[in-house]
Design an enzyme around this catalytic site. Sequence first.
Site, mmCIF file in Angstrom:
data_model
loop_
_atom_site.group_PDB
_atom_site.id
_atom_site.type_symbol
_atom_site.label_atom_id
_atom_site.label_comp_id
_atom_site.label_asym_id
_atom_site.label_seq_id
_atom_site.Cartn_x
_atom_site.Cartn_y
_atom_site.Cartn_z
ATOM 1 N N TRP A 170 0.961 -1.314 0.364
ATOM 2 C CA TRP A 170 0.201 -0.148 -0.297
ATOM 3 C C TRP A 170 0.971 1.420 0.331
ATOM 4 C CZ3 TRP A 170 -5.439 2.289 0.798
ATOM 5 C CH2 TRP A 170 -5.148 3.401 1.098
ATOM 6 N N ASN B 146 0.542 5.845 0.250
ATOM 7 C CA ASN B 146 -0.300 6.670 -0.086
ATOM 8 C C ASN B 146 0.546 8.598 0.245
ATOM 9 O OD1 ASN B 146 -0.686 6.195 2.714
ATOM 10 N ND2 ASN B 146 -0.600 7.573 3.311
ATOM 11 N N ASP B 147 0.475 9.065 1.543
ATOM 12 C CA ASP B 147 0.910 10.652 1.129
ATOM 13 C C ASP B 147 2.370 10.462 0.714
ATOM 14 O OD1 ASP B 147 -1.151 9.852 2.108
ATOM 15 O OD2 ASP B 147 -0.598 11.545 4.124
ATOM 16 N N GLN C 166 4.535 7.509 2.421
ATOM 17 C CA GLN C 166 3.449 6.102 2.841
ATOM 18 C C GLN C 166 3.616 4.934 2.396
ATOM 19 O OE1 GLN C 166 1.806 7.486 6.749
ATOM 20 N NE2 GLN C 166 4.051 8.199 5.717
ATOM 21 N N TRP D 115 -4.294 -0.312 3.667
ATOM 22 C CA TRP D 115 -3.111 0.733 4.611
ATOM 23 C C TRP D 115 -2.568 -0.233 6.448
ATOM 24 C CZ3 TRP D 115 -3.050 2.772 9.200
ATOM 25 C CH2 TRP D 115 -2.518 3.946 10.306
ATOM 26 N N ARG E 132 0.309 16.666 12.823
ATOM 27 C CA ARG E 132 1.030 15.495 12.353
ATOM 28 C C ARG E 132 1.478 16.623 10.701
ATOM 29 N NH1 ARG E 132 -3.984 13.186 12.638
ATOM 30 N NH2 ARG E 132 -5.168 13.677 11.163
ATOM 31 N N ASP E 133 2.100 16.110 10.366
ATOM 32 C CA ASP E 133 3.079 16.558 8.284
ATOM 33 C C ASP E 133 3.541 17.305 8.086
ATOM 34 O OD1 ASP E 133 0.981 13.687 8.360
ATOM 35 O OD2 ASP E 133 -0.473 14.848 7.912
#
Length: 548
Positions: free
Chosen positions: A128, A130-131, A147, A155, A256-257
Amino acid sequence: MKTLSRTVLTLFVLSFSCLAAIAGEVSFKITKQYLNFPISHKENRGRMTFEVNGKPDLSVVIRLAPDEAEYWVFKDVSAFKGKTIKITYDGNEKGLSKIYQSDEIEGQAELYKEKNRPQFHFTTRRGWINDPNGLIYYEGEYHLFYQHNPFERDWENMHWGHAVSKDLIHWTELPDALYPDHLGTMFSGSAVIDYDNTAGFNKGKTPAMVAAFTAASSDRQVQGIAYSLDKGRTFTKYDKNPVINSKEKWNSQDTRDPKVFWYAPSKHWVLVLNERDGHSIYTSSNLKDWKYESHVTGFWECPELFELPVDGDKNHTKWVMYGATGTYMLGSFDGKVFTPEAGKYCYTTGSIYAAQTFTNIPASDGRRIQIGWGRISHPGMPFNGMMMLPTELTLRTTKDGIRLVNVPVKEVESLCKPLRSWKSLSSDEANRHLKEFYDADCLRIKTTIKLSHATDAGFNLFGQRMIGYDMNSNTLNGRFYSPQDPTSMELSADIYIDRTSIEVFIDGGLYSYSMERRPDTNNREGLHFWGNRIEVKDLQVFSVESIW
């Protein structure tokens, strides 16, 4: 006797790669590059832990297949050659006997040739994604961290995956860069080059690549940093992490992030962090000690803050702040406080999410380049998610004010080969010309549609609506859209069709959207313009080469 023979045979097979095997546990002396793991979604997740030479290394959850595998995943263990890895598993232990090591991943021969593998979008080999994280350019390479759950196509187990490119188009996937640790799994973040050695991680003349990330556990999210001295191939985590722990300040787990960049006028680092209801701004002189400065409400996840010239005028700039959904504000920034002046606006919608822009792009280039996560699945594949096309962001003065414009980077053109082009066609004529491309795997189509007696018109792919423009209500695929000429009856589109995705850029990038490619298998109209007496003023068809 049959039972004894089967046991002996099993031990004989395992002996090629295993040193020892007991219930719920297996050990390997690493002699190959990969460990391969069988996966079955019929199984519940179990906790798998790794020890290297007796020391804890990694803990993840996984659905080991005790019998037939739906697909296989892998772990790159080349860094542990000559060492012993012990694996314990609290799920169905029968799956342990199927783990094996090899210099190839299971399915290597079909890699990048799979039926539903996107051909000009980045996807991971397995698992998987993602970002996008840590997008950065350094010494001739574009780095795409992201990610990644390497152990399943759903996920979980967040790592930072890693790929590099010389041209933003052709990517080479490298081993994962950041792994879960005692603080939690590795959520999104960013990366910078510490040329002035503010953090003290540099070695001689080699500047450190410093990654800022969120470590997420079940009850908190904190911010940490790690550094690399080998162009991002390996990272060492700062031994005093976390560098920001703001749960008490915000009374929220949602923090976060981190997006980090150097603010030259004040000679300090800036970190933009999504916290609770918006984006917070922190400053630091050394990437380790951070001071809270301000907060802007109205955003969710994956913050961005950058400066762009308006209409290419370097003496007239605006700062752009956006979040994961593609909504943005325009304003000013003094190094500590972002002051909104206009917005929120939206420049892109659809499958894209959590887009991030590259840091450290050379001044001679000067582009603000973005990549977003494509929330798109690929039926029957051992991987999930993708990256959308890299695009260039600019600010343009429009009839409604200054707006963000988004178009594919110029490098994408190198993949596109012109096939056919026409001018001034009726919809029926255009549809007849397009029949030869019904079976095409990947296409780029540029077109301009002019409405006349129609209040709505559009363009379909086997019944799937790629463009649906309603001039009466000024909606484009259901969202409000007004052309630059308010009396215009024309709409232009640049459409990229991959095996599992469609990206559309309207009127030179003033608006863009993306979607999963889901044709109606019972519809044989293929590529089909519709609308009462519309004119297809321009139609160009390109093939798109595979990046693999």
